[in-house]
Design a protein around this motif. Structure first.
Motif, PDB file in Angstrom:
ATOM      1  N   LEU A  55       0.821  -1.207   0.000  1.00 40.90           N
ATOM      2  CA  LEU A  55       0.000   0.000   0.000  1.00 40.90           C
ATOM      3  C   LEU A  55       0.857   1.259   0.000  1.00 40.90           C
ATOM      4  O   LEU A  55       0.552   2.232  -0.696  1.00 40.90           O
ATOM      5  CB  LEU A  55      -0.935  -0.002   1.207  1.00 40.90           C
ATOM      6  CG  LEU A  55      -2.098  -0.988   1.139  1.00 40.90           C
ATOM      7  CD1 LEU A  55      -2.876  -0.972   2.441  1.00 40.90           C
ATOM      8  CD2 LEU A  55      -3.009  -0.673  -0.014  1.00 40.90           C
ATOM      9  N   PHE A  56       1.958   1.233   0.754  1.00 43.54           N
ATOM     10  CA  PHE A  56       2.868   2.382   0.767  1.00 43.54           C
ATOM     11  C   PHE A  56       3.502   2.581  -0.603  1.00 43.54           C
ATOM     12  O   PHE A  56       3.583   3.717  -1.098  1.00 43.54           O
ATOM     13  CB  PHE A  56       3.946   2.172   1.832  1.00 43.54           C
ATOM     14  CG  PHE A  56       4.912   3.315   1.934  1.00 43.54           C
ATOM     15  CD1 PHE A  56       4.523   4.507   2.505  1.00 43.54           C
ATOM     16  CD2 PHE A  56       6.210   3.185   1.455  1.00 43.54           C
ATOM     17  CE1 PHE A  56       5.405   5.567   2.598  1.00 43.54           C
ATOM     18  CE2 PHE A  56       7.083   4.231   1.539  1.00 43.54           C
ATOM     19  CZ  PHE A  56       6.699   5.428   2.112  1.00 43.54           C
ATOM     20  N   ALA A  57       3.933   1.485  -1.242  1.00 41.86           N
ATOM     21  CA  ALA A  57       4.553   1.590  -2.562  1.00 41.86           C
ATOM     22  C   ALA A  57       3.564   2.102  -3.596  1.00 41.86           C
ATOM     23  O   ALA A  57       3.908   2.940  -4.447  1.00 41.86           O
ATOM     24  CB  ALA A  57       5.106   0.230  -2.981  1.00 41.86           C
ATOM     25  N   VAL A  58       2.332   1.633  -3.533  1.00 45.00           N
ATOM     26  CA  VAL A  58       1.310   2.114  -4.470  1.00 45.00           C
ATOM     27  C   VAL A  58       1.033   3.594  -4.223  1.00 45.00           C
ATOM     28  O   VAL A  58       0.895   4.377  -5.170  1.00 45.00           O
ATOM     29  CB  VAL A  58       0.021   1.267  -4.335  1.00 45.00           C
ATOM     30  CG1 VAL A  58      -1.134   1.903  -5.064  1.00 45.00           C
ATOM     31  CG2 VAL A  58       0.263  -0.130  -4.856  1.00 45.00           C
ATOM     32  N   GLY A  59       0.975   3.995  -2.964  1.00 45.29           N
ATOM     33  CA  GLY A  59       0.757   5.404  -2.651  1.00 45.29           C
ATOM     34  C   GLY A  59       1.889   6.280  -3.151  1.00 45.29           C
ATOM     35  O   GLY A  59       1.658   7.350  -3.730  1.00 45.29           O
ATOM     36  N   VAL A  60       3.109   5.831  -2.979  1.00 44.94           N
ATOM     37  CA  VAL A  60       4.260   6.595  -3.462  1.00 44.94           C
ATOM     38  C   VAL A  60       4.237   6.674  -4.987  1.00 44.94           C
ATOM     39  O   VAL A  60       4.512   7.728  -5.569  1.00 44.94           O
ATOM     40  CB  VAL A  60       5.577   5.968  -2.949  1.00 44.94           C
ATOM     41  CG1 VAL A  60       6.782   6.551  -3.676  1.00 44.94           C
ATOM     42  CG2 VAL A  60       5.703   6.179  -1.456  1.00 44.94           C
ATOM     43  N   ALA A  61       3.902   5.566  -5.638  1.00 45.50           N
ATOM     44  CA  ALA A  61       3.849   5.565  -7.103  1.00 45.50           C
ATOM     45  C   ALA A  61       2.755   6.506  -7.606  1.00 45.50           C
ATOM     46  O   ALA A  61       2.968   7.260  -8.568  1.00 45.50           O
ATOM     47  CB  ALA A  61       3.607   4.144  -7.612  1.00 45.50           C
ATOM     48  N   LEU A  62       1.596   6.473  -6.970  1.00 49.71           N
ATOM     49  CA  LEU A  62       0.521   7.380  -7.398  1.00 49.71           C
ATOM     50  C   LEU A  62       0.899   8.834  -7.154  1.00 49.71           C
ATOM     51  O   LEU A  62       0.611   9.705  -7.988  1.00 49.71           O
ATOM     52  CB  LEU A  62      -0.769   7.038  -6.649  1.00 49.71           C
ATOM     53  CG  LEU A  62      -1.461   5.749  -7.083  1.00 49.71           C
ATOM     54  CD1 LEU A  62      -2.663   5.476  -6.188  1.00 49.71           C
ATOM     55  CD2 LEU A  62      -1.875   5.812  -8.527  1.00 49.71           C
ATOM     56  N   PHE A  63       1.574   9.110  -6.038  1.00 49.72           N
ATOM     57  CA  PHE A  63       2.030  10.466  -5.769  1.00 49.72           C
ATOM     58  C   PHE A  63       3.057  10.902  -6.810  1.00 49.72           C
ATOM     59  O   PHE A  63       3.026  12.040  -7.283  1.00 49.72           O
ATOM     60  CB  PHE A  63       2.627  10.550  -4.364  1.00 49.72           C
ATOM     61  CG  PHE A  63       3.130  11.914  -4.010  1.00 49.72           C
ATOM     62  CD1 PHE A  63       2.236  12.930  -3.719  1.00 49.72           C
ATOM     63  CD2 PHE A  63       4.487  12.187  -3.973  1.00 49.72           C
ATOM     64  CE1 PHE A  63       2.678  14.192  -3.394  1.00 49.72           C
ATOM     65  CE2 PHE A  63       4.945  13.446  -3.654  1.00 49.72           C
ATOM     66  CZ  PHE A  63       4.049  14.451  -3.360  1.00 49.72           C
ATOM     67  N   ALA A  64       3.961   9.994  -7.189  1.00 49.45           N
ATOM     68  CA  ALA A  64       4.970  10.325  -8.195  1.00 49.45           C
ATOM     69  C   ALA A  64       4.321  10.604  -9.545  1.00 49.45           C
ATOM     70  O   ALA A  64       4.708  11.558 -10.246  1.00 49.45           O
ATOM     71  CB  ALA A  64       5.979   9.187  -8.309  1.00 49.45           C
ATOM     72  N   VAL A  65       3.338   9.805  -9.917  1.00 48.59           N
ATOM     73  CA  VAL A  65       2.639  10.041 -11.183  1.00 48.59           C
ATOM     74  C   VAL A  65       1.892  11.367 -11.121  1.00 48.59           C
ATOM     75  O   VAL A  65       1.917  12.154 -12.079  1.00 48.59           O
ATOM     76  CB  VAL A  65       1.670   8.871 -11.487  1.00 48.59           C
ATOM     77  CG1 VAL A  65       0.731   9.214 -12.623  1.00 48.59           C
ATOM     78  CG2 VAL A  65       2.464   7.619 -11.804  1.00 48.59           C
ATOM     79  N   PHE A  66       1.248  11.627  -9.999  1.00 52.83           N
ATOM     80  CA  PHE A  66       0.529  12.893  -9.842  1.00 52.83           C
ATOM     81  C   PHE A  66       1.479  14.069  -9.973  1.00 52.83           C
ATOM     82  O   PHE A  66       1.190  15.052 -10.670  1.00 52.83           O
ATOM     83  CB  PHE A  66      -0.170  12.900  -8.473  1.00 52.83           C
ATOM     84  CG  PHE A  66      -0.900  14.165  -8.164  1.00 52.83           C
ATOM     85  CD1 PHE A  66      -2.098  14.455  -8.798  1.00 52.83           C
ATOM     86  CD2 PHE A  66      -0.394  15.062  -7.232  1.00 52.83           C
ATOM     87  CE1 PHE A  66      -2.777  15.622  -8.504  1.00 52.83           C
ATOM     88  CE2 PHE A  66      -1.065  16.232  -6.938  1.00 52.83           C
ATOM     89  CZ  PHE A  66      -2.260  16.511  -7.577  1.00 52.83           C
ATOM     90  N   ALA A  68       4.388  14.073 -11.473  1.00 55.69           N
ATOM     91  CA  ALA A  68       4.947  14.102 -12.823  1.00 55.69           C
ATOM     92  C   ALA A  68       3.973  14.739 -13.801  1.00 55.69           C
ATOM     93  O   ALA A  68       4.385  15.267 -14.836  1.00 55.69           O
ATOM     94  CB  ALA A  68       5.308  12.684 -13.265  1.00 55.69           C
ATOM     95  N   VAL A  69       2.705  14.691 -13.493  1.00 58.97           N
ATOM     96  CA  VAL A  69       1.709  15.318 -14.371  1.00 58.97           C
ATOM     97  C   VAL A  69       1.490  16.775 -13.970  1.00 58.97           C
ATOM     98  O   VAL A  69       1.408  17.666 -14.834  1.00 58.97           O
ATOM     99  CB  VAL A  69       0.376  14.530 -14.307  1.00 58.97           C
ATOM    100  CG1 VAL A  69      -0.732  15.273 -15.004  1.00 58.97           C
ATOM    101  CG2 VAL A  69       0.572  13.151 -14.916  1.00 58.97           C
ATOM    102  N   ILE A  70       1.409  17.049 -12.692  1.00 55.24           N
ATOM    103  CA  ILE A  70       1.051  18.393 -12.222  1.00 55.24           C
ATOM    104  C   ILE A  70       2.196  19.387 -12.384  1.00 55.24           C
ATOM    105  O   ILE A  70       1.982  20.522 -12.812  1.00 55.24           O
ATOM    106  CB  ILE A  70       0.589  18.322 -10.753  1.00 55.24           C
ATOM    107  CG1 ILE A  70      -0.721  17.548 -10.663  1.00 55.24           C
ATOM    108  CG2 ILE A  70       0.426  19.698 -10.150  1.00 55.24           C
ATOM    109  CD1 ILE A  70      -1.868  18.181 -11.412  1.00 55.24           C
ATOM    110  N   VAL A  71       3.427  19.008 -12.047  1.00 51.71           N
ATOM    111  CA  VAL A  71       4.547  19.954 -12.084  1.00 51.71           C
ATOM    112  C   VAL A  71       4.770  20.510 -13.487  1.00 51.71           C
ATOM    113  O   VAL A  71       4.898  21.731 -13.649  1.00 51.71           O
ATOM    114  CB  VAL A  71       5.817  19.313 -11.488  1.00 51.71           C
ATOM    115  CG1 VAL A  71       7.038  20.178 -11.733  1.00 51.71           C
ATOM    116  CG2 VAL A  71       5.633  19.069 -10.001  1.00 51.71           C
ATOM    117  N   PRO A  72       4.816  19.706 -14.541  1.00 52.46           N
ATOM    118  CA  PRO A  72       4.972  20.306 -15.875  1.00 52.46           C
ATOM    119  C   PRO A  72       3.791  21.198 -16.262  1.00 52.46           C
ATOM    120  O   PRO A  72       3.982  22.233 -16.915  1.00 52.46           O
ATOM    121  CB  PRO A  72       5.064  19.102 -16.808  1.00 52.46           C
ATOM    122  CG  PRO A  72       5.520  17.988 -15.959  1.00 52.46           C
ATOM    123  CD  PRO A  72       4.939  18.249 -14.612  1.00 52.46           C
TER     124      PRO A  72
END
Length: 91
Positions: A55-66, A68-72
């Motif tokens: 669950l922690f890894a999935v949360g980190v991955a979703l945060f990273a994807v979020f 990666a989309v929001i910052v640009p």
């Protein structure tokens, strides 16, 4: 009247006996199940730790994807907003 009193006494004694039997059976089942609990506790603990890690890894991955989309998108928005803000200041 004595018969009613004797009937109540027998019912009370029967309830005590049945309650004691239930308590003894419950204790016996608990004693029988205890080794199984001791055997399966490490397995359950490992599964719980793995679940939390996944669950922690999935949360980190979703945060990273979020991110990666929001910052640009924020950078592009700021690059487009700066000229508009400069034009708004000087007009």
């Amino acid at each position: 009247m004595f018969e009613l009193l004797a009937l109540v006494a027998v019912a009370i004694i029967g309830a005590i006996v049945i309650g004691g039997a239930i308590l003894i059976v419950k204790l016996a089942v608990s004693v029988v199940v205890l080794p199984l609990k001791i055997i399966f506790f490490p397995i359950v603990a490992i599964l719980a730790i793995v679940k939390v890690a996944v669950l922690f890894a999935v949360g980190v991955a979703l945060f990273a994807v979020f991110m990666a989309v929001i910052v640009p998108l924020v950078i592009v928005g700021l690059l487009l907003a700066i000229p508009v803000a400069l034009v708004a200041i000087f007009t």
